[in-house]
Write a protein that holds these residues in place. Sequence first.
Motif, mmCIF file in Angstrom:
data_model
loop_
_atom_site.group_PDB
_atom_site.id
_atom_site.type_symbol
_atom_site.label_atom_id
_atom_site.label_comp_id
_atom_site.label_asym_id
_atom_site.label_seq_id
_atom_site.Cartn_x
_atom_site.Cartn_y
_atom_site.Cartn_z
ATOM 1 N N GLN A 139 -6.875 6.762 -3.369
ATOM 2 C CA GLN A 139 -8.139 7.385 -2.937
ATOM 3 C C GLN A 139 -8.354 7.206 -1.434
ATOM 4 O OE1 GLN A 139 -11.591 6.094 -5.030
ATOM 5 N NE2 GLN A 139 -11.059 7.121 -6.937
ATOM 6 N N ALA A 140 -8.039 6.010 -0.946
ATOM 7 C CA ALA A 140 -8.342 5.708 0.458
ATOM 8 C C ALA A 140 -7.323 6.336 1.400
ATOM 9 C CB ALA A 140 -8.376 4.198 0.653
ATOM 10 N N LEU A 141 -6.047 6.336 0.988
ATOM 11 C CA LEU A 141 -4.993 6.789 1.890
ATOM 12 C C LEU A 141 -4.357 8.108 1.468
ATOM 13 C CD1 LEU A 141 -5.323 3.865 2.809
ATOM 14 C CD2 LEU A 141 -2.845 3.711 3.019
ATOM 15 N N VAL A 196 -6.124 -1.149 -8.538
ATOM 16 C CA VAL A 196 -5.927 -1.187 -7.088
ATOM 17 C C VAL A 196 -5.087 -0.005 -6.614
ATOM 18 C CG1 VAL A 196 -3.955 -2.728 -7.314
ATOM 19 C CG2 VAL A 196 -5.180 -2.613 -5.157
ATOM 20 N N THR A 228 -10.999 0.290 4.362
ATOM 21 C CA THR A 228 -11.285 1.374 3.410
ATOM 22 C C THR A 228 -10.717 1.093 2.032
ATOM 23 O OG1 THR A 228 -9.283 2.541 4.079
ATOM 24 C CG2 THR A 228 -11.304 3.074 5.265
ATOM 25 N N ILE A 229 -9.683 0.295 1.966
ATOM 26 C CA ILE A 229 -9.113 -0.056 0.657
ATOM 27 C C ILE A 229 -9.909 -1.178 0.024
ATOM 28 C CG2 ILE A 229 -7.099 -0.968 -0.521
ATOM 29 C CD1 ILE A 229 -5.378 0.433 1.552
ATOM 30 N N CYS A 282 -10.940 -6.206 3.023
ATOM 31 C CA CYS A 282 -11.532 -5.497 4.156
ATOM 32 C C CYS A 282 -11.015 -4.063 4.206
ATOM 33 C CB CYS A 282 -11.189 -6.203 5.470
ATOM 34 S SG CYS A 282 -11.562 -7.966 5.464
ATOM 35 N N ASN A 331 0.828 -1.206 0.000
ATOM 36 C CA ASN A 331 0.000 0.000 0.000
ATOM 37 C C ASN A 331 0.867 1.262 0.000
ATOM 38 O OD1 ASN A 331 -2.364 -1.470 -0.006
ATOM 39 N ND2 ASN A 331 -2.583 -1.444 2.213
ATOM 40 N N ALA A 363 -6.669 1.182 9.083
ATOM 41 C CA ALA A 363 -8.033 1.321 8.566
ATOM 42 C C ALA A 363 -8.133 0.801 7.137
ATOM 43 C CB ALA A 363 -8.456 2.786 8.626
ATOM 44 N N GLY A 364 -7.036 0.858 6.416
ATOM 45 C CA GLY A 364 -7.044 0.409 5.030
ATOM 46 C C GLY A 364 -7.484 -1.029 4.877
ATOM 47 N N HIS A 365 -7.165 -1.878 5.860
ATOM 48 C CA HIS A 365 -7.562 -3.291 5.786
ATOM 49 C C HIS A 365 -8.267 -3.737 7.054
ATOM 50 C CE1 HIS A 365 -5.825 -4.058 1.911
ATOM 51 N NE2 HIS A 365 -4.631 -3.675 2.296
ATOM 52 N N ASP A 366 -8.754 -2.794 7.842
ATOM 53 C CA ASP A 366 -9.556 -3.105 9.029
ATOM 54 C C ASP A 366 -8.756 -3.934 10.036
ATOM 55 O OD1 ASP A 366 -11.729 -2.843 10.563
ATOM 56 O OD2 ASP A 366 -12.982 -4.288 9.524
ATOM 57 N N HIS A 425 -7.216 3.002 -6.159
ATOM 58 C CA HIS A 425 -8.089 2.875 -4.985
ATOM 59 C C HIS A 425 -7.311 3.131 -3.702
ATOM 60 C CE1 HIS A 425 -10.687 0.291 -7.768
ATOM 61 N NE2 HIS A 425 -11.333 1.405 -7.547
ATOM 62 N N VAL A 426 -6.073 2.654 -3.652
ATOM 63 C CA VAL A 426 -5.255 2.902 -2.463
ATOM 64 C C VAL A 426 -5.005 4.392 -2.303
ATOM 65 C CG1 VAL A 426 -2.966 2.579 -1.464
ATOM 66 C CG2 VAL A 426 -4.149 0.640 -2.496
#
Lengths: 161, 161
Positions: free
Chosen positions: A156-158, A150, B100-101, B98, A16, A33-36, A153-154
């Motif tokens: 965007q999320a981080l 992917v 946010t990613i 899982c 990531n 948080a990215g992968h809970d 998306h990473v």
Amino acid sequence: MRTGKGVEWAMHTLLNLAWLGDGEPVATAQLAAGHDLSASYLNKQLQQLVKGGLLESVPGARGGFRLARPLAAMSVLDVVLAIEGDAPLFRCTEIRRCGTIGERCPDAGFAQPCAVKVAMGRAEAAWRQALAEQSLADVQAAADEHAPTVGAHVRQALGHG
Amino acid sequence: MRTGKGVEWAMHTLLNLAWLGDGEPVATAQLAAGHDLSASYLNKQLQQLVKGGLLESVPGARGGFRLARPLAAMSVLDVVLAIEGDAPLFRCTEIRRCGTIGERCPDAGFAQPCAVKVAMGRAEAAWRQALAEQSLADVQAAADEHAPTVGAHVRQALGHG
DNA sequence: GAAGAATTACTCGGATACTGCGTGTCCGAGTGTAACGGG
DNA sequence: CCCGTTACACTCGGACACGCAGTATCCGAGTAATTCTTC
């Protein structure tokens, strides 16, 4: 016998950070948080990666972790060793020297290494070599080929902002 | 991450039974005394070898365990699987899906297997192959070459009469 | 003396405690940032 | 308006609990050998 889940967490976190691209540090909470994942426990694993020289930690506000070097210069073995330590998979306790059998054998026979240990060592060497031959860049490339979006998306999320 | 000591115990016990030669069963207490091991715990490991088809158990007086087949027909992998089970070294919990990613990625990307899992799987396959390529007869031969008298000592220590 | 049944002693097999490591969480030390006041 | 100082908020880092698998142990079920009795 199985690896701890820290290895899986570390691998995905390193990927990531690479997808994120910019050298800006990312906080543990963001990465978790990215992968809970549990942020506190992930932090412990990332500290191991710092000790192993794969990550750099930036303290203070807006601090976090950043890659210490490009993914192409990291092997999967580096990650496993950093998280799990360099203890051998098979631990030889030299039981051959103990008991009614071991005490009966002359010491000369024990000059050579234990044949069981050697056999196990061969397999472990093959495992380590296979891990060392794969760089994290290879893993990233495989993931990108499976799902080219992917990386976006990473970010965007981080991503920052 | 490391293998349990049951693997080491099982390997040496199988070799000792082979050196003993005769198909007579040997009690757990005898085998345990041979290397100063806990008889009760060794018994549990030997039961695993019976379930794995490597040993045969003979109940009753003068009973014990005997080899189910020649050492040449046993691979080191067979022993490891019988003792440790066939669970993979690396357990993929699919954390990529899982958080946010993962929740941001389209399901289509998850049709392909996890790249991290694949990389780890390659190394594990190499490990298993290296274990499968070595028969217990090979290990015994290596030990005999290092210390040619070990077989005689085993027969002295464990031999019947 | 031989055969058969009861007894005995020995073994495996699984059910039962204990320990250490992996797992998970929490709080304090340290640092960069931002606000604030003075020049 | 600019700079130094102060307070703050955020982060890493290590110290502190919890749970589970590996470790270790014990006792009962079952069987072969043995012994004793009988023919």
